[in-house]
Design a protein around this motif. Sequence first.
Motif, PDB file in Angstrom:
ATOM      1  N   GLY A  18      17.215  43.711 -11.944  1.00 55.25           N
ATOM      2  CA  GLY A  18      16.356  44.493 -11.057  1.00 55.25           C
ATOM      3  C   GLY A  18      14.951  44.635 -11.609  1.00 55.25           C
ATOM      4  N   VAL A  19      14.847  44.886 -12.910  1.00 58.91           N
ATOM      5  CA  VAL A  19      13.525  45.033 -13.548  1.00 58.91           C
ATOM      6  C   VAL A  19      12.746  43.723 -13.470  1.00 58.91           C
ATOM      7  CG1 VAL A  19      12.351  45.407 -15.753  1.00 58.91           C
ATOM      8  CG2 VAL A  19      14.229  46.912 -15.068  1.00 58.91           C
ATOM      9  N   VAL A  20      13.430  42.600 -13.692  1.00 63.01           N
ATOM     10  CA  VAL A  20      12.763  41.288 -13.643  1.00 63.01           C
ATOM     11  C   VAL A  20      12.228  41.010 -12.239  1.00 63.01           C
ATOM     12  CG1 VAL A  20      13.156  38.798 -13.766  1.00 63.01           C
ATOM     13  CG2 VAL A  20      14.015  40.288 -15.577  1.00 63.01           C
ATOM     14  N   ILE A  21      13.035  41.275 -11.214  1.00 62.61           N
ATOM     15  CA  ILE A  21      12.610  41.005  -9.833  1.00 62.61           C
ATOM     16  C   ILE A  21      11.400  41.856  -9.468  1.00 62.61           C
ATOM     17  CG2 ILE A  21      13.277  41.182  -7.414  1.00 62.61           C
ATOM     18  CD1 ILE A  21      16.124  40.486  -8.245  1.00 62.61           C
ATOM     19  N   VAL A  22      11.471  43.145  -9.775  1.00 63.86           N
ATOM     20  CA  VAL A  22      10.336  44.031  -9.471  1.00 63.86           C
ATOM     21  C   VAL A  22       9.119  43.626 -10.298  1.00 63.86           C
ATOM     22  CG1 VAL A  22       9.507  46.413  -9.555  1.00 63.86           C
ATOM     23  CG2 VAL A  22      11.828  45.933  -8.774  1.00 63.86           C
ATOM     24  N   GLY A  23       9.342  43.258 -11.569  1.00 63.39           N
ATOM     25  CA  GLY A  23       8.240  42.837 -12.425  1.00 63.39           C
ATOM     26  C   GLY A  23       7.530  41.603 -11.883  1.00 63.39           C
ATOM     27  N   VAL A  24       8.305  40.634 -11.392  1.00 60.24           N
ATOM     28  CA  VAL A  24       7.712  39.430 -10.797  1.00 60.24           C
ATOM     29  C   VAL A  24       6.885  39.798  -9.565  1.00 60.24           C
ATOM     30  CG1 VAL A  24       8.250  37.284  -9.581  1.00 60.24           C
ATOM     31  CG2 VAL A  24       9.441  37.855 -11.701  1.00 60.24           C
ATOM     32  N   ALA A  25       7.417  40.690  -8.731  1.00 61.71           N
ATOM     33  CA  ALA A  25       6.691  41.110  -7.528  1.00 61.71           C
ATOM     34  C   ALA A  25       5.376  41.796  -7.890  1.00 61.71           C
ATOM     35  CB  ALA A  25       7.575  42.047  -6.691  1.00 61.71           C
ATOM     36  N   LEU A  26       5.415  42.696  -8.871  1.00 61.33           N
ATOM     37  CA  LEU A  26       4.193  43.387  -9.288  1.00 61.33           C
ATOM     38  C   LEU A  26       3.197  42.414  -9.914  1.00 61.33           C
ATOM     39  CD1 LEU A  26       5.717  46.652 -10.823  1.00 61.33           C
ATOM     40  CD2 LEU A  26       4.494  46.419  -8.655  1.00 61.33           C
ATOM     41  N   LEU A  27       3.695  41.412 -10.635  1.00 58.84           N
ATOM     42  CA  LEU A  27       2.819  40.416 -11.245  1.00 58.84           C
ATOM     43  C   LEU A  27       2.094  39.603 -10.175  1.00 58.84           C
ATOM     44  CD1 LEU A  27       1.808  39.002 -13.811  1.00 58.84           C
ATOM     45  CD2 LEU A  27       3.783  37.461 -13.637  1.00 58.84           C
ATOM     46  N   ILE A  28       2.815  39.222  -9.126  1.00 59.57           N
ATOM     47  CA  ILE A  28       2.190  38.479  -8.026  1.00 59.57           C
ATOM     48  C   ILE A  28       1.082  39.317  -7.383  1.00 59.57           C
ATOM     49  CG2 ILE A  28       2.587  37.508  -5.725  1.00 59.57           C
ATOM     50  CD1 ILE A  28       5.424  36.773  -6.677  1.00 59.57           C
ATOM     51  N   ALA A  29       1.379  40.614  -7.174  1.00 58.75           N
ATOM     52  CA  ALA A  29       0.368  41.497  -6.585  1.00 58.75           C
ATOM     53  C   ALA A  29      -0.843  41.634  -7.507  1.00 58.75           C
ATOM     54  CB  ALA A  29       0.982  42.867  -6.298  1.00 58.75           C
ATOM     55  N   ALA A  30      -0.599  41.752  -8.818  1.00 57.54           N
ATOM     56  CA  ALA A  30      -1.692  41.968  -9.775  1.00 57.54           C
ATOM     57  C   ALA A  30      -2.568  40.730  -9.921  1.00 57.54           C
ATOM     58  CB  ALA A  30      -1.119  42.367 -11.132  1.00 57.54           C
ATOM     59  N   LEU A  31      -1.969  39.532  -9.887  1.00 60.21           N
ATOM     60  CA  LEU A  31      -2.736  38.302 -10.101  1.00 60.21           C
ATOM     61  C   LEU A  31      -3.763  38.056  -8.998  1.00 60.21           C
ATOM     62  CD1 LEU A  31       0.023  35.838 -11.387  1.00 60.21           C
ATOM     63  CD2 LEU A  31      -1.852  36.855 -12.697  1.00 60.21           C
ATOM     64  N   THR A  32      -3.526  38.583  -7.799  1.00 52.83           N
ATOM     65  CA  THR A  32      -4.452  38.353  -6.694  1.00 52.83           C
ATOM     66  C   THR A  32      -5.574  39.380  -6.629  1.00 52.83           C
ATOM     67  OG1 THR A  32      -2.871  39.543  -5.295  1.00 52.83           O
ATOM     68  CG2 THR A  32      -2.805  37.155  -5.223  1.00 52.83           C
ATOM     69  N   TYR A  33      -5.472  40.479  -7.365  1.00 51.83           N
ATOM     70  CA  TYR A  33      -6.486  41.521  -7.280  1.00 51.83           C
ATOM     71  C   TYR A  33      -7.878  41.075  -7.712  1.00 51.83           C
ATOM     72  CZ  TYR A  33      -4.588  45.855  -5.519  1.00 51.83           C
ATOM     73  OH  TYR A  33      -4.131  46.833  -4.673  1.00 51.83           O
ATOM     74  N   PRO A  34      -8.028  40.297  -8.809  1.00 48.25           N
ATOM     75  CA  PRO A  34      -9.376  39.898  -9.214  1.00 48.25           C
ATOM     76  C   PRO A  34     -10.160  39.169  -8.120  1.00 48.25           C
ATOM     77  CG  PRO A  34      -7.819  39.431 -10.971  1.00 48.25           C
ATOM     78  CD  PRO A  34      -7.013  39.834  -9.783  1.00 48.25           C
ATOM     79  N   PHE A  35      -9.456  38.484  -7.218  1.00 48.85           N
ATOM     80  CA  PHE A  35     -10.127  37.729  -6.163  1.00 48.85           C
ATOM     81  C   PHE A  35     -10.637  38.633  -5.041  1.00 48.85           C
ATOM     82  CE2 PHE A  35      -7.057  34.864  -8.132  1.00 48.85           C
ATOM     83  CZ  PHE A  35      -7.872  33.792  -8.462  1.00 48.85           C
ATOM     84  N   THR A  36     -10.153  39.861  -4.971  1.00 51.08           N
ATOM     85  CA  THR A  36     -10.536  40.751  -3.879  1.00 51.08           C
ATOM     86  C   THR A  36     -11.581  41.775  -4.288  1.00 51.08           C
ATOM     87  OG1 THR A  36      -8.769  42.340  -4.385  1.00 51.08           O
ATOM     88  CG2 THR A  36      -8.226  40.525  -2.911  1.00 51.08           C
ATOM     89  N   ARG A  37     -11.874  41.926  -5.567  1.00 50.46           N
ATOM     90  CA  ARG A  37     -12.781  42.961  -6.032  1.00 50.46           C
ATOM     91  C   ARG A  37     -14.218  42.483  -6.204  1.00 50.46           C
ATOM     92  NH1 ARG A  37     -10.492  47.294  -4.294  1.00 50.46           N
ATOM     93  NH2 ARG A  37      -8.418  47.699  -5.142  1.00 50.46           N
ATOM     94  N   ARG A  38     -14.428  41.196  -6.074  1.00 51.52           N
ATOM     95  CA  ARG A  38     -15.757  40.665  -6.322  1.00 51.52           C
ATOM     96  C   ARG A  38     -16.643  40.810  -5.094  1.00 51.52           C
ATOM     97  NH1 ARG A  38     -13.547  34.981  -8.836  1.00 51.52           N
ATOM     98  NH2 ARG A  38     -12.583  35.820 -10.731  1.00 51.52           N
ATOM     99  N   LEU A  39     -17.881  41.249  -5.335  1.00 52.91           N
ATOM    100  CA  LEU A  39     -18.900  41.289  -4.294  1.00 52.91           C
ATOM    101  C   LEU A  39     -20.129  40.551  -4.805  1.00 52.91           C
ATOM    102  CD1 LEU A  39     -19.066  44.862  -2.679  1.00 52.91           C
ATOM    103  CD2 LEU A  39     -18.624  42.699  -1.537  1.00 52.91           C
ATOM    104  N   PRO A  40     -20.823  39.801  -3.937  1.00 52.63           N
ATOM    105  CA  PRO A  40     -22.059  39.163  -4.386  1.00 52.63           C
ATOM    106  C   PRO A  40     -23.058  40.214  -4.875  1.00 52.63           C
ATOM    107  CG  PRO A  40     -21.389  38.330  -2.239  1.00 52.63           C
ATOM    108  CD  PRO A  40     -20.514  39.505  -2.542  1.00 52.63           C
ATOM    109  N   ARG A  41     -23.781  39.899  -5.895  1.00 53.70           N
ATOM    110  CA  ARG A  41     -24.741  40.836  -6.470  1.00 53.70           C
ATOM    111  C   ARG A  41     -25.963  40.969  -5.574  1.00 53.70           C
ATOM    112  NH1 ARG A  41     -24.905  45.104  -9.927  1.00 53.70           N
ATOM    113  NH2 ARG A  41     -26.960  45.304 -10.862  1.00 53.70           N
TER     114      ARG A  41
END
Length: 387
Positions: A18-41
Amino acid sequence: MASGSVDLHYVVGIIGLGVVIVGVALLIAALTYPFTRRLPRSLVAHYVPPPGDITQHGFALRANRRVLAATIVQLAVHKKIQVLAPQGKRGPVAMVVIAGAMLTNQEHSFLQSFRPSLRSRRKQEKYVRALADIGIHVQRPEEAPDVYFLKGKGAFRGYQRRALSAYFESAREQMKKDGLTRKYAVSVHLYVLSLLFLTLALFGLIFIIGAAMNGDWLGVGVTVLTMVGVFFALTIAPPPILLFTDQGKELRRHLSGLRDYVRLAEQDRLQFLQSPQGALRTPAGALTPGGQALGLQPQPTAPHALAQAGLDQYVLIERLLPYAVLFRCEREWEREFEYLGTVDATAQNLRALGTTLQTTAAVFEALSVVVQILRLLGAFLSLFRNA
């Protein structure tokens, strides 16, 4: 002893899985965050919002889950609705259209996304009971003012999910037509998480039934928690990642400059407005380009310049309140909220309102993706049935 050892290994194994499955799901969510936080200067700070509506601006900022709160605050500061919210986190939350308010077609469509047609008697009775909870006592729904529930008995969740999904999808389609975004958005992470959740739900349900029949309540509990954990990862995962055209990137650059201004401390904002570049009026009272863009009245309405500056600042604050929500600057703008008089109730309850709406938007968005996956699977399976 051997039996006890097997039981211990089983317990550790099922919890670990259960921990592994949830951990994989959270990792997928976390890996995509850097692409959504960027704004042109942006090279300069902007204090006037760019052309367009706040829904598109929220999508341009990839702040999808704050668009609901920002749109409602905008309707409130434009004196079109009044928000009825509890002082705490419990109780119904509703919007009441102010008598005589002129709603645009888009604003009317947005509000209608929160309330179905009420044709059935059951829905009518539920709506009347919900009105009574906020102090409006009527015999029939048509006797009541226009009230739209965000939370409480009058919130028709299933309808809201479908209607808001359609409303936001139409806004995204309009951005494509306006040349702001490219044809396709990147939603791979959401589809992967949805498939993981659906697979877990399918096999988990079978396992839960078998475990319950054998009295294995630990297995039941871990399976349920794992399903909840994967769905939670789906709700916190970034929304579909829009790909922007050059025109869309310019819009994002303008919004980046607006964010810089909103994030300035109050004293810095005042100094900005008092500068020749930031003034909304000339000393003679004529409008500057910023004042014209803000929609100020051509003729001063206050008896002297200092009072007029306060009125102009009031108009600016009203225009920027929804953007403070989009930029996560509610706390910094609390002092500005205190000066808004007729929307004071909205200001006082903005945090609770924002939390409610963000949670609602996140759940609706997650369910919408799951439903899309189910439809795709259904269409795929139908090919085999028709073959």
